[in-house]
Design an enzyme around this catalytic site. Sequence first.
Site, mmCIF file in Angstrom:
data_model
loop_
_atom_site.group_PDB
_atom_site.id
_atom_site.type_symbol
_atom_site.label_atom_id
_atom_site.label_comp_id
_atom_site.label_asym_id
_atom_site.label_seq_id
_atom_site.Cartn_x
_atom_site.Cartn_y
_atom_site.Cartn_z
ATOM 1 N N HIS A 73 -6.111 -11.805 -24.687
ATOM 2 C CA HIS A 73 -5.187 -10.677 -24.494
ATOM 3 C C HIS A 73 -3.873 -11.112 -23.863
ATOM 4 O O HIS A 73 -2.950 -10.294 -23.733
ATOM 5 C CB HIS A 73 -5.863 -9.538 -23.717
ATOM 6 C CG HIS A 73 -5.867 -9.680 -22.232
ATOM 7 N ND1 HIS A 73 -6.942 -10.194 -21.527
ATOM 8 C CD2 HIS A 73 -4.935 -9.380 -21.303
ATOM 9 C CE1 HIS A 73 -6.659 -10.192 -20.240
ATOM 10 N NE2 HIS A 73 -5.445 -9.698 -20.076
ATOM 11 N N ASP A 119 -12.810 -12.845 -24.997
ATOM 12 C CA ASP A 119 -11.392 -12.828 -24.601
ATOM 13 C C ASP A 119 -10.918 -14.236 -24.247
ATOM 14 O O ASP A 119 -10.751 -14.566 -23.084
ATOM 15 C CB ASP A 119 -11.226 -11.866 -23.405
ATOM 16 C CG ASP A 119 -9.763 -11.532 -23.123
ATOM 17 O OD1 ASP A 119 -8.884 -12.029 -23.853
ATOM 18 O OD2 ASP A 119 -9.523 -10.773 -22.149
ATOM 19 N N GLN A 205 -3.712 -7.721 -12.046
ATOM 20 C CA GLN A 205 -2.720 -7.951 -13.100
ATOM 21 C C GLN A 205 -1.979 -9.263 -12.855
ATOM 22 O O GLN A 205 -1.495 -9.516 -11.745
ATOM 23 C CB GLN A 205 -1.728 -6.795 -13.180
ATOM 24 C CG GLN A 205 -2.138 -5.712 -14.173
ATOM 25 C CD GLN A 205 -3.544 -5.195 -13.978
ATOM 26 O OE1 GLN A 205 -3.963 -4.944 -12.878
ATOM 27 N NE2 GLN A 205 -4.283 -5.044 -15.067
ATOM 28 N N GLY A 206 -1.921 -10.105 -13.894
ATOM 29 C CA GLY A 206 -1.262 -11.403 -13.765
ATOM 30 C C GLY A 206 -2.230 -12.541 -13.516
ATOM 31 O O GLY A 206 -1.860 -13.705 -13.608
ATOM 32 N N ASP A 207 -3.474 -12.205 -13.194
ATOM 33 C CA ASP A 207 -4.512 -13.240 -13.051
ATOM 34 C C ASP A 207 -5.206 -13.498 -14.382
ATOM 35 O O ASP A 207 -5.933 -14.488 -14.525
ATOM 36 C CB ASP A 207 -5.565 -12.805 -12.027
ATOM 37 C CG ASP A 207 -5.020 -12.755 -10.615
ATOM 38 O OD1 ASP A 207 -4.199 -13.639 -10.276
ATOM 39 O OD2 ASP A 207 -5.400 -11.841 -9.859
ATOM 40 N N SER A 208 -5.007 -12.610 -15.338
ATOM 41 C CA SER A 208 -5.672 -12.733 -16.635
ATOM 42 C C SER A 208 -5.526 -14.127 -17.204
ATOM 43 O O SER A 208 -4.473 -14.755 -17.075
ATOM 44 C CB SER A 208 -5.060 -11.760 -17.634
ATOM 45 O OG SER A 208 -5.630 -10.502 -17.439
HETATM 46 N N1 ARG Z 1 -5.913 -7.642 -17.569
HETATM 47 C C1 ARG Z 1 -5.350 -8.092 -16.361
HETATM 48 C C2 ARG Z 1 -4.204 -9.068 -16.595
HETATM 49 O O1 ARG Z 1 -3.617 -9.051 -17.638
HETATM 50 C C3 ARG Z 1 -6.372 -8.684 -15.440
HETATM 51 C C4 ARG Z 1 -7.152 -7.630 -14.848
HETATM 52 C C5 ARG Z 1 -8.204 -8.081 -13.957
HETATM 53 N N2 ARG Z 1 -8.539 -6.906 -13.246
HETATM 54 C C6 ARG Z 1 -9.539 -6.803 -12.401
HETATM 55 N N3 ARG Z 1 -9.688 -5.708 -11.747
HETATM 56 N N4 ARG Z 1 -10.359 -7.821 -12.197
HETATM 57 O O2 ARG Z 1 -3.779 -9.759 -15.707
#
Ligand code: ARG
Length: 381
Positions: A73, A119, A205-208
């Site tokens: 993603h 993913d 967000q940003g850790d993905s």
């Molecule tokens: N989708 C998020 C990203 O793009 C990561 C989300 C992780 N969230 C969580 N609650 N563990 O960075």
Amino acid sequence: MRRAALVVAGAATLAAGTAAHASAAPPADGGTYTPQVVGGTQAAQGEFPWMVRLSMGCGGAMYTDQLVLTAAHCVNGTGNNTSITATYGVVDLQSSSKVTRQSTYVYRNPGYSTSAGGDWALIKLASPISGAATLPLATSTAYDSGTFTVIGWGAATEGGAQQRYLLKAQVPFVDDTTCKSSYPSMKTAVEICAGYPQGGTDTCQGDSGGPMVRRDGAGNWIQVGIVSYGQGCARPNYPGVYAQVSALSSAIATQAAQLGGGTTPPTGTVFSSSGTVTIPDLGTASANVVVSGISGNAPSALSVSVDIRHTYRGDLVVDLVAPNGTAFRLKNSSSSDSADNVIATYTVNASAVAANGTWKLRAQDVYSGDTGYIASAKLTF
Ligand code: ARG
């Protein structure tokens, strides 16, 4: 040694935060969550040497010296792609000793958009980061339990800003049944969850795309997850959901082999130095690598991966010193080599010396001006 002129003009920096990840809604349930990767602390330089920041605002991990594993993603699709910058080798994204590479190709798991899920994506870099640390993948479910470590430059609070310094935190495994009660559409075959029932600690967000890791039986880091999604961040009863690497690693390995262009992690037992060692100007520094449990002598092709950060690498004479004192010269000094850093993998014939004992990576600074440190030394037996 001093530089005649500044060689590198500020290459594109990865400013923290991208528009895509700039904001998120507050908790819809009005519940409380501990603000503050969320609930984390700063990682030490060299603690997670294979960790990568990607310019679209994601994390990743070095799989080979030319392939970064991240989340599907985080990328748009499969194909040639020169738009992504990968930053390696620093906890501070603004550090001048960062190592950067542009992408050349992206492979996005085609199954991600189907019911099969998964993913993950691989990013091929335009050139290898020679000697880069790589993170092995879990190949069985043996390590899909216990306490995990998560790492990233993502938001430290739900809806918060991206971070300049790498953060780390620990989160416990959450079983599929419990996780599914929070996320009914969670894909148990290819996803694994982690977090505390009370929340407070999580990726965000940003850790993905970044790795979730733990130690294997030999004490080495192994990747068990890829940061994927969650409801908000660190909310009670909403663990983080991660791509389950053990279920995906064979597909990742197959694809990596097809992408080629990188050195796959050497097979064998890896021994690493720990912590960083300062190299004083005109001084000598050694990083110890303690080897045990190997019978007989060292291999005739002993792989020595060196990560030394220095502002003038020509100052340095670098040797590998065996437990019996035998020195293997890896690199000589050169008054004209003004480039930064020694990040390389050398092969030495160490078959005449016993393997077990304390090996030393020794760096001698032989010209005045400029300093640095040994970030890591890694021997593969
Ligand atoms: N989708 C998020 C990203 O793009 C990561 C989300 C992780 N969230 C969580 N609650 N563990 O960075």
